[in-house]
Design an enzyme around this catalytic site. Structure first.
Site, PDB file in Angstrom:
ATOM      1  N   HIS A 153     -50.568 112.203 -43.821  1.00 55.76           N
ATOM      2  CA  HIS A 153     -50.307 110.778 -43.243  1.00 55.76           C
ATOM      3  C   HIS A 153     -49.982 110.646 -41.808  1.00 55.76           C
ATOM      4  CE1 HIS A 153     -50.223 109.357 -47.536  1.00 55.76           C
ATOM      5  NE2 HIS A 153     -48.977 110.079 -47.730  1.00 55.76           N
TER       6      HIS A 153
HETATM    7 ZN   LIG Z   1     -48.366 112.182 -51.933  1.00 53.19          ZN
END
Ligand SMILES: [Zn+2]
Length: 275
Positions: free
Chosen positions: A96
């Protein structure tokens, strides 16, 4: 955080792995994939409060060391993969993280750093990322969106975080409650597309949060299903003689022992296939 120690203890008990401490990644190497000001501000504890909040961990010197070691572990595993067919990092898979910001417990994107590092040294031209964490690899997708020589595959729960999805080369969105058989069928359909791309190395983000017991997952896989998943990915890499780098990714089961066991199974599967 407890799963990391548990995983190492489980694998040490197995007796068939060689462990090395992860070296700290060099900031200049991290900057091959990340904005230099973001890297510097994180290392110096100078990120704005909102940026730290988005990452989700409070800033500390210990977090800096952990983050540098997490990227360094993937770089080390990458070297192992070229030497012996596979390498593993008992951390990493921080998918992320974007070029100039972190999110969702991810500061730097270890996989993106490793790919840019290999390309900067002209070790490879083409790489593929197989991201089977239950959350979309949004940072990785965006970092390579305009790069035709890097294929990104993300197979994830459609309704889960991140709620604003990015565009991977191949995105496979799964409904809540997806079971082993549907999951494995979707994987079987996707894997040939990855290897048809003829990558020179594959990075496998092997998150075990599709497990039914995961508190952040929404899918319904069993340990047997996850092991079968790992087996299919690694068998394909092995059959195509493509080195594979395994990083951990997510896993948040209650109790956490279920997550540690699933991660351990990934490395046991690798040991079985590559030894
Ligand atoms: Zn995850």
């Amino acid at each position: 955080m407890a799963k990391y120690r548990m995983l190492r203890d489980l694998l040490a008990r197995d007796g068939c792995f060689r462990f090395e401490s992860a070296p700290f990644a060099d900031p200049a190497t991290i900057e091959l994939a990340h904005d230099a000001a973001y890297v510097r501000d994180f290392l110096n504890g100078a990120l704005p409060e909102a940026a730290i909040r988005r990452i989700g961990f409070p800033w500390s010197e210990a977090l800096v060391k952990r983050t540098l070691a997490s990227v360094g572990g993937t770089l080390g595993a990458t070297c192992d993969a070229f030497d012996s067919g596979w390498g593993g990092n008992l951390a990493g898979g921080t998918h992320h993280a974007f070029r100039a910001e972190g999110s969702g417990f991810c500061v730097f994107n270890d996989i993106a750093v490793a790919i840019q590092w290999l390309r900067s040294k002209a070790r490879i031209e083409r790489a593929a990322v197989i991201d089977l964490d239950v959350h979309q690899g949004d940072g990785t997708a965006q970092l390579f969106e305009a790069e035709p020589d890097v294929l990104t595959l993300s197979m994830h729960a459609k309704s889960n975080f991140p709620f604003r999805k990015q565009r991977s080369t191949i995105d496979i969105e799964l409904e809540d409650g997806t079971h082993d058989q549907e999951y494995l069928s979707a994987l079987d359909a996707a894997l040939p597309r990855v290897f048809d791309f003829e990558p020179e190395i594959v990075f496998y983000q092997s998150g075990v949060d599709p497990l039914a017991s995961d508190t952040l997952g929404r899918l319904a896989l069993t340990h047997v299903g996850l092991t079968e998943r790992d087996h299919r990915v690694m068998t394909a890499a092995h059959a195509h003689r493509v080195p594979i780098v395994i990083s951990l990714g997510g896993g948040y089961s209650r109790p956490i022992e279920l997550t540690a066991e699933a991660h351990a199974n990934t490395f046991r599967t690798a040991s079985e296939i590559f030894s």
